[in-house]
Design a protein around this motif. Structure first.
Motif, PDB file in Angstrom:
ATOM      1  N   ALA A   1      41.065  37.542  41.172  1.00  6.91           N
ATOM      2  CA  ALA A   1      41.821  36.514  41.748  1.00  6.91           C
ATOM      3  C   ALA A   1      41.344  35.170  41.935  1.00  6.91           C
ATOM      4  O   ALA A   1      42.056  34.278  41.789  1.00  6.91           O
TER       5      ALA A   1
ATOM      6  N   VAL B   1      46.543  40.455  46.953  1.00  6.04           N
ATOM      7  CA  VAL B   1      45.215  41.040  46.327  1.00  6.04           C
ATOM      8  C   VAL B   1      44.991  42.171  46.969  1.00  6.04           C
ATOM      9  O   VAL B   1      44.704  42.389  48.136  1.00  6.04           O
TER      10      VAL B   1
ATOM     11  N   ALA C   1      39.519  43.131  42.080  1.00  7.55           N
ATOM     12  CA  ALA C   1      40.867  42.368  42.342  1.00  7.55           C
ATOM     13  C   ALA C   1      40.454  41.065  42.942  1.00  7.55           C
ATOM     14  O   ALA C   1      41.025  40.014  42.568  1.00  7.55           O
ATOM     15  N   LYS C   2      39.695  41.021  44.040  1.00 13.00           N
ATOM     16  CA  LYS C   2      39.247  39.799  44.630  1.00 13.00           C
ATOM     17  C   LYS C   2      38.543  38.821  43.495  1.00 13.00           C
ATOM     18  O   LYS C   2      38.985  37.828  43.710  1.00 13.00           O
TER      19      LYS C   2
END
Length: 201
Positions: free
Chosen positions: A103, A116, A99-100
């Motif tokens: 993002a 996030v 996810a990081k």
């Protein structure tokens, strides 16, 4: 002529009846042949003046069509800029840090980033595709379209939220976003004005 050569009885009338029948038959056949020739001659004349097939009639129909004005160009679909789309990125896979990384990539491409982290239990390890776009019904006419150019195959879903942000829930088949060139081409195709169809005769 008298004596034994005198004609008696009705022999003479019997000889003329077959002749009348033959004449009637011949006259009928002649009339049918004459009508057939007249009809055939008429068709030949029609072929001469129309070009001999249906294409001439079709061409004549097209020539009779009124002059068509240039097609009116339909206005381009108004879509928000990436900076106007706030995206929450959630990881529904077993890969840590996904996810990081996603993002950060979306931020480079101009999107506003919100939360996030890991996906909720409702979606955690339950997204078999590339991802899910989750947002308010209003997002279907703008934010979903813009964010969808970055991730092919993402499924769109709506909920009861009133805010405008969109949740991007990454699925097990997610490997990478579309290339910037692919995303730009997709956005251009969506915002390019389309000519209205021209009327046909």
């Amino acid at each position: 002529m008298g004596g034994k050569y005198r004609i008696t009885g009705d022999a003479y009338p019997r000889m003329r009846r077959p002749r009348k029948r033959r004449r009637l038959v011949l006259a009928g056949v002649g009339a049918v042949v004459a009508l057939g020739l007249a009809g055939w001659g008429t068709l030949q004349l029609i072929d001469v003046f129309t070009g001999g097939d249906k294409s001439a009639a079709a061409a004549g129909h097209k020539r009779a069509c009124p002059t068509v004005k240039p097609a009116v160009v339909a206005p381009a679909k108004a879509l928000p800029k990436p900076a106007a789309v706030k995206v929450n990125v959630y990881n529904a896979t077993t890969r840590s840090g996904l996810a990081k990384d996603a993002a950060e990539e979306l931020k480079k491409r101009g999107f506003a980033i919100g939360e996030v982290g890991n996906a909720s239990k409702e979606y955690d390890k339950k997204v078999p595709g590339t991802g899910v776009l989750l947002g308010a019904p209003a997002a279907k006419n703008g934010g979903f379209t813009v964010l969808g150019t970055q991730l092919a195959g993402a499924v769109e879903k709506t909920d009861a939220r009133k805010t405008g942000e969109i949740d991007l829930i990454l699925g097990t088949k997610f490997k990478a976003f579309s290339t910037p060139q692919e995303a730009t081409a997709a956005m251009t195709a969506l915002t390019k004005p389309a000519p209205a169809p021209s009327p046909s005769c």
